[in-house]
Design a protein around this motif. Structure first.
Motif, PDB file in Angstrom:
ATOM      1  N   UNK A  54      37.432  30.098  35.251  1.00 58.13           N
ATOM      2  CA  UNK A  54      38.234  30.546  34.114  1.00 58.13           C
ATOM      3  C   UNK A  54      39.119  29.413  33.632  1.00 58.13           C
ATOM      4  N   UNK A  55      39.078  29.163  32.328  1.00 51.59           N
ATOM      5  CA  UNK A  55      39.900  28.113  31.739  1.00 51.59           C
ATOM      6  C   UNK A  55      41.208  28.716  31.231  1.00 51.59           C
ATOM      7  N   UNK A  56      42.276  27.956  31.364  1.00 50.32           N
ATOM      8  CA  UNK A  56      43.604  28.471  31.019  1.00 50.32           C
ATOM      9  C   UNK A  56      44.075  28.029  29.641  1.00 50.32           C
ATOM     10  N   UNK A  57      43.224  27.394  28.853  1.00 51.06           N
ATOM     11  CA  UNK A  57      43.614  26.989  27.504  1.00 51.06           C
ATOM     12  C   UNK A  57      43.007  27.914  26.453  1.00 51.06           C
ATOM     13  N   UNK A  58      42.488  29.041  26.896  1.00 54.28           N
ATOM     14  CA  UNK A  58      41.779  29.913  25.970  1.00 54.28           C
ATOM     15  C   UNK A  58      42.481  31.213  25.671  1.00 54.28           C
ATOM     16  N   UNK A  59      41.718  32.247  25.638  1.00 53.03           N
ATOM     17  CA  UNK A  59      42.081  33.567  25.136  1.00 53.03           C
ATOM     18  C   UNK A  59      43.080  34.319  26.020  1.00 53.03           C
ATOM     19  N   UNK A  60      43.010  34.164  27.335  1.00 51.35           N
ATOM     20  CA  UNK A  60      43.839  34.938  28.268  1.00 51.35           C
ATOM     21  C   UNK A  60      44.601  34.029  29.216  1.00 51.35           C
ATOM     22  N   UNK A  61      45.680  34.566  29.792  1.00 49.87           N
ATOM     23  CA  UNK A  61      46.461  33.771  30.745  1.00 49.87           C
ATOM     24  C   UNK A  61      45.982  34.018  32.175  1.00 49.87           C
ATOM     25  N   UNK A  62      46.498  33.210  33.107  1.00 53.24           N
ATOM     26  CA  UNK A  62      46.049  33.257  34.496  1.00 53.24           C
ATOM     27  C   UNK A  62      46.268  34.624  35.135  1.00 53.24           C
ATOM     28  N   UNK A  63      47.399  35.242  34.896  1.00 47.06           N
ATOM     29  CA  UNK A  63      47.681  36.538  35.507  1.00 47.06           C
ATOM     30  C   UNK A  63      46.661  37.586  35.069  1.00 47.06           C
ATOM     31  N   UNK A  64      46.373  37.641  33.775  1.00 44.81           N
ATOM     32  CA  UNK A  64      45.389  38.589  33.262  1.00 44.81           C
ATOM     33  C   UNK A  64      44.017  38.316  33.866  1.00 44.81           C
ATOM     34  N   UNK A  65      43.621  37.048  33.878  1.00 43.52           N
ATOM     35  CA  UNK A  65      42.308  36.689  34.406  1.00 43.52           C
ATOM     36  C   UNK A  65      42.194  37.024  35.891  1.00 43.52           C
ATOM     37  N   UNK A  66      43.241  36.732  36.650  1.00 48.34           N
ATOM     38  CA  UNK A  66      43.223  37.039  38.083  1.00 48.34           C
ATOM     39  C   UNK A  66      43.127  38.541  38.324  1.00 48.34           C
ATOM     40  N   UNK A  67      43.831  39.318  37.541  1.00 50.07           N
ATOM     41  CA  UNK A  67      43.759  40.781  37.658  1.00 50.07           C
ATOM     42  C   UNK A  67      42.365  41.306  37.334  1.00 50.07           C
ATOM     43  N   UNK A  68      41.586  40.512  36.625  1.00 50.22           N
ATOM     44  CA  UNK A  68      40.229  40.904  36.250  1.00 50.22           C
ATOM     45  C   UNK A  68      39.160  40.185  37.065  1.00 50.22           C
ATOM     46  N   UNK A  69      39.567  39.622  38.203  1.00 48.74           N
ATOM     47  CA  UNK A  69      38.602  39.088  39.145  1.00 48.74           C
ATOM     48  C   UNK A  69      38.406  37.593  39.155  1.00 48.74           C
ATOM     49  N   UNK A  70      39.151  36.848  38.351  1.00 49.78           N
ATOM     50  CA  UNK A  70      38.993  35.390  38.350  1.00 49.78           C
ATOM     51  C   UNK A  70      39.406  34.811  39.698  1.00 49.78           C
ATOM     52  N   UNK A  71      38.627  33.833  40.156  1.00 49.90           N
ATOM     53  CA  UNK A  71      38.909  33.189  41.436  1.00 49.90           C
ATOM     54  C   UNK A  71      39.139  31.697  41.291  1.00 49.90           C
ATOM     55  N   UNK A  72      38.569  31.089  40.278  1.00 45.62           N
ATOM     56  CA  UNK A  72      38.692  29.650  40.061  1.00 45.62           C
ATOM     57  C   UNK A  72      39.293  29.409  38.681  1.00 45.62           C
ATOM     58  N   UNK A  73      40.272  28.526  38.608  1.00 47.05           N
ATOM     59  CA  UNK A  73      40.971  28.242  37.356  1.00 47.05           C
ATOM     60  C   UNK A  73      41.032  26.743  37.118  1.00 47.05           C
TER      61      UNK A  73
END
Length: 83
Positions: A54-73
């Motif tokens: 998951x890239x952090x310069x896009x549509x969503x922030x890290x917290x949102x992505x992590x809550x949705x299963x992101x593991x690598x940033x």
């Protein structure tokens, strides 16, 4: 390779586009990674049985992505080389 919706390719989060790209490149799921900026991208990767970064310069922030299963940033493109 660019693959879009149509001709049997369903919209994300269906894995059709990812699977078609891997087919065209001769790549396996084990050697592939999906790079995206949303929860839909995380789900698309999961549906294709590949890892997701998951890239952090896009549509969503890290917290949102992590809550949705992101593991690598990554916060900048060159960090992809470290993963």
């Amino acid at each position: 390779v660019a693959v879009g919706e149509g001709n049997g390719i369903r919209r994300k989060p269906e894995p059709d586009g990812v699977i078609e790209v891997m087919r065209q490149l001769g790549a396996t799921a084990e050697e592939s990674v999906y790079i995206g900026d949303s929860d839909v991208d995380i789900l698309t990767a999961k549906n294709a049985n590949i890892s997701c970064v998951s890239v952090l310069w896009g549509f969503r922030d890290a917290e949102f992505l992590q809550c949705n299963g992101a593991m690598f940033f990554v916060s900048e493109p060159l960090q992809l080389l470290d993963i």
